[in-house]
Design an enzyme around this catalytic site. Structure first.
Site, PDB file in Angstrom:
ATOM      1  N   ARG A   1       0.859  -1.191   0.000  1.00 40.75           N
ATOM      2  CA  ARG A   1       0.000   0.000   0.000  1.00 40.75           C
ATOM      3  C   ARG A   1       0.896   1.242   0.000  1.00 40.75           C
ATOM      4  NH1 ARG A   1      -2.130   3.144   4.507  1.00 40.75           N
ATOM      5  NH2 ARG A   1      -3.893   4.378   3.770  1.00 40.75           N
TER       6      ARG A   1
ATOM      7  N   HIS B   1      -2.538  11.025   0.475  1.00 42.10           N
ATOM      8  CA  HIS B   1      -2.071  10.855   1.856  1.00 42.10           C
ATOM      9  C   HIS B   1      -1.490  12.206   2.308  1.00 42.10           C
ATOM     10  CE1 HIS B   1      -0.687   7.644   4.927  1.00 42.10           C
ATOM     11  NE2 HIS B   1      -0.383   8.807   5.456  1.00 42.10           N
TER      12      HIS B   1
ATOM     13  N   ASN C   1      -7.278   2.377   9.754  1.00 47.92           N
ATOM     14  CA  ASN C   1      -5.971   2.542  10.375  1.00 47.92           C
ATOM     15  C   ASN C   1      -6.197   2.555  11.874  1.00 47.92           C
ATOM     16  OD1 ASN C   1      -5.039   2.814   7.794  1.00 47.92           O
ATOM     17  ND2 ASN C   1      -4.451   4.970   7.992  1.00 47.92           N
TER      18      ASN C   1
ATOM     19  N   GLU D   1      -3.490   0.189   8.170  1.00 50.57           N
ATOM     20  CA  GLU D   1      -2.306   0.583   8.933  1.00 50.57           C
ATOM     21  C   GLU D   1      -2.442   0.101  10.363  1.00 50.57           C
ATOM     22  OE1 GLU D   1      -1.137   4.740   9.026  1.00 50.57           O
ATOM     23  OE2 GLU D   1      -1.556   4.931   6.871  1.00 50.57           O
TER      24      GLU D   1
END
Ligand code: GBH
Length: 481
Positions: free
Chosen positions: A79, A122, A302, A383
């Site tokens: 990823r 991101h 995450n 994550e």
């Protein structure tokens, strides 16, 4: 006698994650434009030690070496995020040389049999788009969709999984309310507008990508955490937990999966910050929530730690997890009320974050029950990981990083996921954060999350003990019971 091990389902995917600004470096190479992080890190006092992502892990030049490491680990999927400022440096014109880097990266991944899992955003907005208003401005939604399609033009035939945003809560609230992330603003109004436009950008890009190719797996990644009141018998503590849960988790889950912002938080906003609430109401156009709530195939979660919240400060306040930079003390939430973290006596990582794997099991159950269970949305832990102070040792002339705590952290969280899977929750995979030690935002290079150690002076990579442990987990598709 062989030790008992717990096995993962056959289709469970093991991977690792990174993000463009945290690893790539080469911030002026091949026509890349500046992003808001390039600007932000140059503001005195906002990043520890004045660190920047200018060089980071130099992954832009060392990607082949890094993919070879992924091969050694046996990763099934990787990823990563694309840098919008590489692809569209000035906010409007596509830069072919920027896309070429991601073509090389994806080809190399495929050559190693590693499935690319692409995140479009991101946190690194092109500065040029910030200059025309950034996320609080509705036109940014349109810019994002154009960028998404440019990346799809280049990689659509080779990348099967596309997620739009990583943690819109951070982009919107940490960036525009707390000011601890780029662009470093401190306005509840901007935070709420940014969150709405981020969600809308997600929905629009989803719709366009879906129309182009019905075979893609599409989704979004949220940072989520169970929020518990310190005293469940105390009305005020329960209300504090409700407010944090509402602004952290439900503010993003509700529009995505129910097509509406949470009514209780809307009500609180209207009375506590009426100007911000009115600005938000005016920004929500007729079809927006329907666009935002378009079904997703994959919800990335995450997860780092849970939260234990009270209405009043603890007698012994827990250590803060915020970076000790200039704007350190400001709240990340649009509601101005105080929220106070309490200690549960759990072990803590080098970020001062609590190690709480059981909360991950509860989180996966809750998200399924309240949001994704009714649709065909699969959950992925996109994550999870821990910063610890690593101490390299030299043995027989070779460097070793004995990071037992990180390996234990990984195994405990994988066990927590298996607990949920065994109870029927549909979790499709796990991505360790992170493949490499990297630029940890406001913390600069002072916090290491990698499975692979990076010596920043030489850019030498060394597999930590946790990387070896993870490789064995992937190879056997099981963890110690
Ligand atoms: C993730 O965020 C990110 O996706 C990833 O890029 C990051 O490296 C990783 O976690 C580890 O932190 O600025 O000091 O006040 C996790 C959620 C939310 C945690 C923002 C840090 C800000 C702390 N993050 N929070 S600070």
């Amino acid at each position: 006698m062989p030790t008992q091990r717990r096995a993962f389902p056959e289709d469970f995917v093991f991977g690792a994650a990174t993000a463009a600004y945290q690893i790539e470096g080469a911030t002026t190479a091949d026509g890349r434009g500046a992003s808001i992080w390039d600007t932000f890190v140059r503001t005195p006092g906002v990043v520890l030690d004045g660190d920047t992502g200018d060089i980071a892990c130099d992954h832009y030049h060392r990607y082949a070496e890094d993919i070879a490491l992924m091969g050694r680990l046996g990763l099934q999927s990787y990823r990563f995020s694309t840098s919008w400022a590489r692809v569209v440096p000035d906010g409007s014109n596509v830069n072919a040389r920027g896309l070429d880097f991601y073509r090389r990266l994806v080809d190399e991944l495929l050559a190693h049999d590693i499935t690319p899992w692409l995140t479009l955003y991101h946190w690194d907005l092109p500065q040029a788009v910030q200059d025309t208003g950034g996320w609080p401005h509705r036109d940014t939604v349109h810019r994002f969709t154009e960028y998404a399609l440019a990346v799809h033009d280049a990689l659509g035939d080779r990348v099967p999984v596309w997620t739009t945003l990583n943690e819109p809560q951070c982009s919107a609230f940490v960036g525009h309310i707390a000011g601890r992330h780029a662009p470093g603003h401190t306005s509840a109004t901007e935070g709420l507008l940014a969150a709405h436009h981020l969600l809308l950008a997600h929905g629009r890009a989803m719709r366009e990508l879906r129309a182009r190719d019905g075979g893609l797996t599409l989704g979004i990644t949220l940072n989520l955490a169970p929020v518990d009141p310190v005293d469940p018998g105390d009305d005020r503590d329960r209300d504090a937990a409700r407010r944090l849960d509402g602004q952290f988790n439900r503010w993003f889950l509700d529009p995505l999966f129910r097509g509406a912002y949470p009514a209780d938080i809307l009500r609180d906003l209207a009375s506590a910050v009426p100007d911000a609430a009115n600005a938000l109401t005016a920004a929500i156009h007729a079809d927006d929530l329907r666009t935002i709530a378009a079904p997703v195939d994959a919800l990335g979660i995450n997860y780092y730690q849970g939260a234990c919240i009270g209405a009043t400060p603890a007698a012994t306040p827990p250590p803060s997890g915020d970076a000790p930079t200039a704007r350190g003390g400001r709240s990340s939430w649009p509601l101005p009320h105080d929220l106070h973290g309490h200690d549960r006596g759990l072990p803590r990582t080098a970020m001062n974050w609590e190690v709480d794997p059981a909360a991950l099991t509860r989180l996966l159950h809750r998200v399924t029950q309240e949001y994704t269970g009714a649709t065909r949305t699969r959950l992925f832990v996109t994550e999870n990981g821990a910063a610890y102070d690593d101490h390299p040792v030299t043995e027989h002339g070779r460097t070793r990083i004995p990071d037992t705590a990180r390996a234990d952290f990984l195994i405990a969280h994988l066990a927590a996921i298996l607990d949920a899977v065994d109870a029927g929750v549909d979790v499709g995979g796990y991505f360790a954060w992170s493949l490499l030690d990297n630029f940890e935002w406001a913390w600069g290079y002072t916090r290491r999350f990698g499975l692979v150690h990076v010596d920043y002076a030489t850019q030498r990579r060394t597999l930590k003990d946790s990387a070896h442990a993870y490789r064995d987990i992937i190879r056997t598709r099981s963890i110690p019971a």
